[in-house]
Design an enzyme around this catalytic site. Structure first.
Site, PDB file in Angstrom:
ATOM      1  N   SER A 277     -13.967   2.737   1.079  1.00 59.23           N
ATOM      2  CA  SER A 277     -14.454   2.122  -0.150  1.00 59.23           C
ATOM      3  C   SER A 277     -13.825   2.830  -1.352  1.00 59.23           C
ATOM      4  O   SER A 277     -12.759   3.443  -1.241  1.00 59.23           O
ATOM      5  CB  SER A 277     -15.980   2.231  -0.143  1.00 59.23           C
ATOM      6  OG  SER A 277     -16.551   1.635  -1.268  1.00 59.23           O
TER       7      SER A 277
ATOM      8  N   LYS B 250     -14.536  -3.900  -3.560  1.00 54.82           N
ATOM      9  CA  LYS B 250     -15.153  -2.736  -2.903  1.00 54.82           C
ATOM     10  C   LYS B 250     -16.679  -2.858  -2.891  1.00 54.82           C
ATOM     11  O   LYS B 250     -17.327  -2.419  -1.935  1.00 54.82           O
ATOM     12  CB  LYS B 250     -14.715  -1.433  -3.581  1.00 54.82           C
ATOM     13  CG  LYS B 250     -13.213  -1.157  -3.505  1.00 54.82           C
ATOM     14  CD  LYS B 250     -12.741  -0.826  -2.095  1.00 54.82           C
ATOM     15  CE  LYS B 250     -11.312  -0.289  -2.092  1.00 54.82           C
ATOM     16  NZ  LYS B 250     -10.794  -0.043  -0.740  1.00 54.82           N
TER      17      LYS B 250
HETATM   18  C1  HXC Z   1      -1.166  -7.910 -12.877  1.00 50.96           C
HETATM   19  C2  HXC Z   1      -0.459  -8.391 -10.719  1.00 50.96           C
HETATM   20  C3  HXC Z   1       0.100  -7.088 -10.607  1.00 50.96           C
HETATM   21  C4  HXC Z   1      -0.001  -6.206 -11.743  1.00 50.96           C
HETATM   22  C5  HXC Z   1       0.452  -8.156  -8.739  1.00 50.96           C
HETATM   23  N1  HXC Z   1      -0.234  -9.000  -9.543  1.00 50.96           N
HETATM   24  N2  HXC Z   1       0.649  -6.976  -9.353  1.00 50.96           N
HETATM   25  N3  HXC Z   1      -1.106  -8.788 -11.835  1.00 50.96           N
HETATM   26  N4  HXC Z   1      -0.652  -6.661 -12.854  1.00 50.96           N
HETATM   27  N5  HXC Z   1       0.530  -4.989 -11.736  1.00 50.96           N
HETATM   28  C6  HXC Z   1      -0.590 -10.367  -9.259  1.00 50.96           C
HETATM   29  C7  HXC Z   1       0.658 -11.219  -9.123  1.00 50.96           C
HETATM   30  O1  HXC Z   1       1.170 -11.580 -10.387  1.00 50.96           O
HETATM   31  C8  HXC Z   1       0.143 -12.419  -8.322  1.00 50.96           C
HETATM   32  O2  HXC Z   1      -0.570 -13.318  -9.145  1.00 50.96           O
HETATM   33  C9  HXC Z   1      -0.873 -11.763  -7.397  1.00 50.96           C
HETATM   34  O3  HXC Z   1      -1.251 -10.496  -8.012  1.00 50.96           O
HETATM   35  C10 HXC Z   1      -0.297 -11.488  -6.041  1.00 50.96           C
HETATM   36  O4  HXC Z   1       0.856 -10.678  -6.202  1.00 50.96           O
HETATM   37  P1  HXC Z   1       1.943 -10.503  -5.038  1.00 50.96           P
HETATM   38  O5  HXC Z   1       2.906  -9.461  -5.490  1.00 50.96           O
HETATM   39  O6  HXC Z   1       2.470 -11.830  -4.631  1.00 50.96           O
HETATM   40  O7  HXC Z   1       1.034  -9.996  -3.830  1.00 50.96           O
HETATM   41  P2  HXC Z   1       1.428  -9.176  -2.577  1.00 50.96           P
HETATM   42  O8  HXC Z   1       2.906  -9.144  -2.337  1.00 50.96           O
HETATM   43  O9  HXC Z   1       0.564  -9.680  -1.492  1.00 50.96           O
HETATM   44  O10 HXC Z   1       1.041  -7.654  -2.950  1.00 50.96           O
HETATM   45  C11 HXC Z   1      -0.286  -7.209  -2.948  1.00 50.96           C
HETATM   46  C12 HXC Z   1      -0.531  -6.283  -4.127  1.00 50.96           C
HETATM   47  C13 HXC Z   1       0.534  -5.195  -4.232  1.00 50.96           C
HETATM   48  C14 HXC Z   1      -1.934  -5.658  -3.991  1.00 50.96           C
HETATM   49  C15 HXC Z   1      -0.514  -7.125  -5.393  1.00 50.96           C
HETATM   50  O11 HXC Z   1       0.301  -4.398  -5.381  1.00 50.96           O
HETATM   51  C16 HXC Z   1       0.643  -4.343  -3.032  1.00 50.96           C
HETATM   52  O12 HXC Z   1       1.200  -4.750  -2.028  1.00 50.96           O
HETATM   53  N6  HXC Z   1       0.204  -3.092  -3.060  1.00 50.96           N
HETATM   54  C17 HXC Z   1       0.421  -2.112  -1.954  1.00 50.96           C
HETATM   55  C18 HXC Z   1      -0.812  -1.542  -1.420  1.00 50.96           C
HETATM   56  C19 HXC Z   1      -1.598  -0.796  -2.465  1.00 50.96           C
HETATM   57  O13 HXC Z   1      -1.768  -1.227  -3.602  1.00 50.96           O
HETATM   58  N7  HXC Z   1      -2.126   0.345  -2.067  1.00 50.96           N
HETATM   59  C20 HXC Z   1      -2.958   1.158  -2.940  1.00 50.96           C
HETATM   60  C21 HXC Z   1      -4.375   0.932  -2.625  1.00 50.96           C
HETATM   61  S1  HXC Z   1      -5.281   2.078  -3.568  1.00 50.96           S
HETATM   62  P3  HXC Z   1       0.124 -14.662  -9.764  1.00 50.96           P
HETATM   63  O14 HXC Z   1      -0.943 -15.282 -10.583  1.00 50.96           O
HETATM   64  O15 HXC Z   1       1.286 -14.173 -10.579  1.00 50.96           O
HETATM   65  O16 HXC Z   1       0.547 -15.492  -8.586  1.00 50.96           O
HETATM   66  C22 HXC Z   1      -6.868   1.654  -3.460  1.00 50.96           C
HETATM   67  C23 HXC Z   1      -7.804   2.750  -3.869  1.00 50.96           C
HETATM   68  C24 HXC Z   1      -8.610   2.401  -5.031  1.00 50.96           C
HETATM   69  O17 HXC Z   1      -7.233   0.615  -3.102  1.00 50.96           O
HETATM   70  C25 HXC Z   1      -9.487   3.546  -5.481  1.00 50.96           C
HETATM   71  C26 HXC Z   1      -8.794   4.737  -6.052  1.00 50.96           C
HETATM   72  C27 HXC Z   1      -9.726   5.762  -6.717  1.00 50.96           C
END
Ligand code: HXC
Length: 272
Positions: free
Chosen positions: A148, A166
């Protein structure tokens, strides 16, 4: 690995652990902790390359491993990975729902698809994994651990999407504890604080600024992925056999900031 100074090396011998998003970060830390105490470890994730690297690290700890590319948003692929795990390593005793997505975005700039994407990965992905592993968990009287985050119960600016996902996970965790307890299945969550070297920290904080912010964490430092692993091993172990529906916060006290406005002001008043 340090964990074996405190937990028996064979604590999870003959047990199978499945970790979604196990190729990196906190989830790999959890997977490695289980590997170090004798578990067979299966991981899934979106890229083969990451899974290959993680599998080597797990095998180096002596674990039998299985890895399969599966995006938790895709139930058929995830179900196949979970089913194959049983064939290769035996039925799943511990399911860790760790796969998550995050980016920093103002609520007014967040697109519906951006919101949906994070809810899909974090919340629906965790449901998919729990649902797909249910039969095996029932067979083993196993444990589900959800990864979470603090935004589940406290709003963090520009984390609307993550907080909503979450908070849903926390609710699901308690619901499954209630419904699946009679099958012997326990369900708990871990709330990590800032963990060094993770994808989440890269996304949420500038490393230099983070150094300055550490003094606001009671323990004055970031946590390690291993420390989240230790909590996971404890929660899944027989030592926690009567713990279910609970959230274990492992954040060095970061969530205790209370009125940060007051605390930061008071600290300045007393600074010499
Ligand atoms: C605004 C964004 C964005 C950003 C993506 N989107 N990044 N919007 N600011 N920086 C939007 C896109 O424009 C799109 O909407 C939609 O989100 C989907 O984006 P995709 O890139 O097509 O999705 P995808 O390739 O499936 O990637 C998933 C993701 C990406 C979450 C968006 O960031 C990712 O793969 N992340 C890797 C894993 C990750 O983040 N790990 C860290 C977890 S940390 P539109 O409208 O344009 O179609 C965590 C801990 C939290 O969870 C707590 C910490 C204290």
């Amino acid at each position: 690995m340090q964990i074996t100074k405190y937990f028996a090396k064979d604590l999870f011998k003959g047990k199978t652990v499945f970790v979604t998003g196990g190729g990196s970060g906190i989830n790999l830390g959890i997977a490695k902790s289980f590997a170090a105490v004798g578990a067979s470890v299966a991981i899934c994730g979106r890229t083969q390359e990451r899974l290959d690297g993680a599998t080597k690290e797990l095998a180096a700890l002596g674990a039998k491993t299985f890895a399969k590319v599966a995006d938790v948003r895709q139930m058929p692929a995830l179900q196949a990975a979970i089913d194959e795990t049983k064939q290769v390593l035996g039925p799943i005793d511990v399911l860790v729902c760790g796969a998550a997505g995050n980016f920093v975005c103002r609520a007014e700039d967040l697109s519906p698809n951006g919101f949906r994407t994070v809810v899909d990965i974090d919340l629906i992905g965790s449901f998919h994994a729990s649902r797909a592993a249910f039969t095996q968990l029932k067979e083993t009287r196993g444990t589900i651990l959800f990864v979470s985050a603090g935004m589940a119960y406290m709003p963090y600016a520009f984390q609307l999407h993550v907080g909503a996902a979450k908070a849903g996970i926390e609710s699901m965790m308690k619901n499954l504890a209630l419904e699946w307890g009679p099958y012997g299945i326990r369900s708990c969550s871990i709330v990590p604080g800032p963990i060094e070297g993770t994808e989440g920290m890269k996304r949420l904080a500038d490393p230099k600024e983070m150094q300055e912010r550490l003094r606001h964490i009671p323990m004055q430092r970031m946590g390690t992925a291993d420390e989240i692993g230790f909590a996971a091993v404890f929660l899944a172990s027989p030592m926690a056999a009567y713990v279910t529906g609970e959230q274990l916060i492992v954040d060095g006290g970061s969530g205790l900031s209370g009125s940060a406005l007051f605390n930061i002001g008071a600290e300045k008043m007393l600074r010499r």
